[in-house]
Every structure is written in C-alpha cells, then in structure tokens.
Write an enzyme that holds these catalytic residues in place. Structure first.
Site, mmCIF file in Angstrom:
data_model
loop_
_atom_site.group_PDB
_atom_site.id
_atom_site.type_symbol
_atom_site.label_atom_id
_atom_site.label_comp_id
_atom_site.label_asym_id
_atom_site.label_seq_id
_atom_site.Cartn_x
_atom_site.Cartn_y
_atom_site.Cartn_z
ATOM 1 N N SER A 24 0.846 -1.196 0.000
ATOM 2 C CA SER A 24 0.000 0.000 0.000
ATOM 3 C C SER A 24 0.878 1.242 0.000
ATOM 4 C CB SER A 24 -0.893 -0.003 1.244
ATOM 5 O OG SER A 24 -1.625 1.196 1.325
ATOM 6 N N HIS A 71 0.225 4.472 0.870
ATOM 7 C CA HIS A 71 0.176 5.493 1.925
ATOM 8 C C HIS A 71 0.833 5.055 3.228
ATOM 9 C CE1 HIS A 71 -3.337 4.083 4.449
ATOM 10 N NE2 HIS A 71 -3.544 3.372 3.361
ATOM 11 N N CYS A 86 -7.962 0.822 10.068
ATOM 12 C CA CYS A 86 -8.914 0.484 9.007
ATOM 13 C C CYS A 86 -10.236 -0.025 9.568
ATOM 14 C CB CYS A 86 -8.311 -0.575 8.083
ATOM 15 S SG CYS A 86 -6.742 -0.067 7.371
#
Length: 384
Positions: free
Chosen positions: A200, A202, A326
């Site tokens: 990922s 970010h 998340c």
C-alpha cells in the site's frame, strides 16, 4: 507540541512524491492509452514507476501491477488466485490474525465453497511452522499470511513457511501481505519463495489510493476488474498516472539510506518502550527487540479504556490508534489481541503507537511525558 504517532494508519506524503504527482497532474496529464505524444509521456511514467518498484524487490517491471492500495491488492491476490486455480483444489491456508482485507475476501471465498484453515499464533503473534506443515495438503492452492502484523508488529517466518509449503505441495501459491513490511525490510520475493506480494502506498509516504501487487511471472491468477484491458488485461481502467508516478518515487526514496532509517526507528522504539513501561500497569504486547517490526508498539494500559486514552492523548495533540485504523471505527474485539491471549479487560485497554522515518525523539518524549500524567489521572475515574 504535536506528536503524530499513527504512521501505521497512514504516513505524510513525501515532498518528492508530492512534487512529482503535481507535475503529472498539471503538466503531463495525458491518458496512457492515447496514441499521441502526451499519451506516450504518460505511459512512460507508468513504465518508469514499475521499474523503480521492481528494483526494490529485485523483480522485473512486468511483475508489478498497480492497484488502488492494499485492500485491492489483497482482494485480487486471494480471489483472483482462487478462481484461477479452483480446478486444482479448494483449500486455502491463512492465519487467525490477518487484516480485514484478507479475512473478508476469504469469508467470501468460503461462501463460494472454498475451505479455509486459520492457523493459530503464540503469545508473540507468530504461527507454528509445524501447524502449517500439517495443514498443507494436495488440495491446498493458496497460503496467505502477513509479513508484519499491523497491530503488534509481529514478524512471521515467511521464508521458512514458504519452504515448508513448497516442499509439501510445489503447486501451492504463496501470497504475502507486506503492507506493514515494505519499506521496513529488504524484500526479495524470489529469494523468500513469494508468488504474490501486496503493498500500500500510503504506508510509505506515497499518496492514498495507490498500491501494487507483485505477481511472480507465470503465476496463475485471474483479474477481478474487467473493461478496457489496461495493464495487460489484469486491471482494467485508466491508470492513475500521478499516483503511480508518486508511488514509484516514494518506493525509491524509502530505500535510500535504508539502514540508517531502520536504525533510527528501532532506537525510537527502544527508548519509547523503556520509558512507557516505567508507568505502573503498562505492558507491551509481542516482542520488543529487533526481532519485531521497527515501527509498531502495542501498549496495554490497565484500568483505562483505549477510546478514553485515545481521546485524552488527542486533546494533547498526540495521535495514535486503538488497534487497526482500518477497522477502529467499528468497535469489535481485535482478532490479533484475542489470538495472542489477552484478557477481555486488556483487550479494551490497548492502543497502538507507530513511528516512521520522520518521527523525532522529541515527539516520543512529549508522548511519554503526557502518558505519565494522563494514565494515573484517568485511573482515578475508572469504575472498579
């Protein structure tokens, strides 16, 4: 003072990645599928970004597939592999402490008739290689596990696990969720026995909405997004050229002066743990040395609920997570903390501190100073 200690949730975009992204957005904004010069320029950004990322993995640029981030990469790895290999078997192995972006698509695959084995972990969050060996069978088409746990920083024995799996069933595909590991470890998928690797953007100072899936050449996998046939038909849709370019820049940047960056984070982690454990009723979950990830510390504060602690710190401009960012907006017991054997009361009093290459010792000291004041104060108001 402000202390952003939630870098496993997201990192600040690097200046270099930001500048390149703005250039592509504002100047070189062609569609890479267009045949004119601006399209060719855009296509060149995609190719260069893949080359940059591939270099960090000692891989080939054709093995890099751009996605919208870790969740999409994990979904594609799991669902795409399962669908492509269902004639060979219907058994998948994973661990009990995976991220929701692995557990949720696996739950979907179970609904479609696939059988999933969930490996248990010890008090440090690590799997048993013997349990893995016993689980692999002739119907096992896929093994998926994270390299670094996103809540406690446990590091799984990927190379040993892959070796065991391939010895028992050479056709089994190995998927690794490296979302918290990429940029913190030197990863060579071919050397480790990895077929699929999710990353990922970010988490490594690239923009949100960027990521990639490494797909080892000749790995049998189907696309899960269909349309115009971009990226050789594996992920249709106009490519996010600014995001891909910025991701390539961030990937290259994160591995520059790499040893110094990792040593810096381990030094911060050591200092933080030494100081925070001086506070009564505070304990660290999982391993604490260099056999754990450099950027993550899971802290249980007995007698104070994590939500209370999180907002008390927020008032002092100290930003942390109550578990995985998340899913932290949906109150539910952490599967990772349950997996390592935490009691119910401790489950409710655990927060995660996470660092990055830009975290300073001053931020750590400020957080410790405030924790020493906040924890005793909050305990006074806790009902027993």
């Amino acid at each position: 003072m402000q202390a952003y200690l939630d870098n496993s949730a997201t990192t600040r975009c690097s200046e270099r990645a930001k500048d390149l992204m703005v250039k592509v957005l504002m100047e070189d904004y062609g569609n890479p599928s267009s045949l004119h010069t601006m399209g060719v320029v855009a296509e060149r950004y995609i190719k260069e970004a893949k080359e940059r990322i591939a270099k960090t993995l000692k891989a080939d640029e054709k093995e890099i597939l751009f996605t919208s981030g870790g969740t999409e990469s994990n979904n594609m790895a799991l669902i795409g592999t399962a669908l492509a290999n269902k004639r060979a078997g219907n058994h998948i192995i994973t661990t009990s402490i995976e991220h929701a972006s692995v557990l949720s698509p696996l739950a979907y695959l179970e609904e479609q008739g696939f059988r999933v084995t969930y490996l248990t972990v010890d008090e440090n969050g690590q799997i048993s290689l013997d349990e893995l060996r016993d689980a692999v069978c002739e119907d096992t088409i896929l093994v998926s596990m994270m390299m670094v746990n996103n809540e406690i920083g446990a590091v799984e024995p990927i190379a040993e696990a892959a070796k065991i799996v391939k010895e028992k069933n050479p056709n089994t595909i190995i998927h690794v969720d490296a979302i918290q590991a990429y940029g913190k470890y030197r990863i060579c998928p071919k050397k480790l026995g990895i077929d699929l690797l999710s990353v990922s953007g970010h988490k490594i100072h690239a923009p949100k909405g960027t990521g990639f899936l490494y797909i080892k050449d000749k790995t049998k996998i189907k696309p899960i997004i269909y349309g115009g046939g971009q990226q050789k038909g594996m992920r249709s849709g106009t490519e996010n050229v600014p995001g891909a370019a910025a991701l390539g820049e961030a990937a290259m940047e994160i591995y520059e002066n790499f040893d110094e960056k990792i040593a810096h984070m381990y030094a911060l982690k050591k200092h933080f743990i030494e100081e925070v454990t001086k506070i009564e009723g505070v304990m660290i979950n999982g391993k604490t040395g260099e056999d754990s990830a450099p950027q993550i510390v899971s802290v249980t504060i007995q007698g104070v609920r994590s939500e209370v602690m999180l907002h008390s710190l927020e008032e002092k401009e100290i930003y942390v997570s109550a578990g995985s960012a998340c899913s932290s907006n949906k109150p539910a017991p952490s599967k990772t903390l349950q997996g390592i054997g935490l009691k119910k009361a401790d489950l409710e009093g655990t927060i995660r501190f996470s660092f990055c290459v830009n975290t300073t010792e001053a931020e750590i000291d400020y957080a410790i100073e405030q924790l020493k004041e906040i924890i005793p104060f909050r305990r006074k108001f806790t009902r027993h």
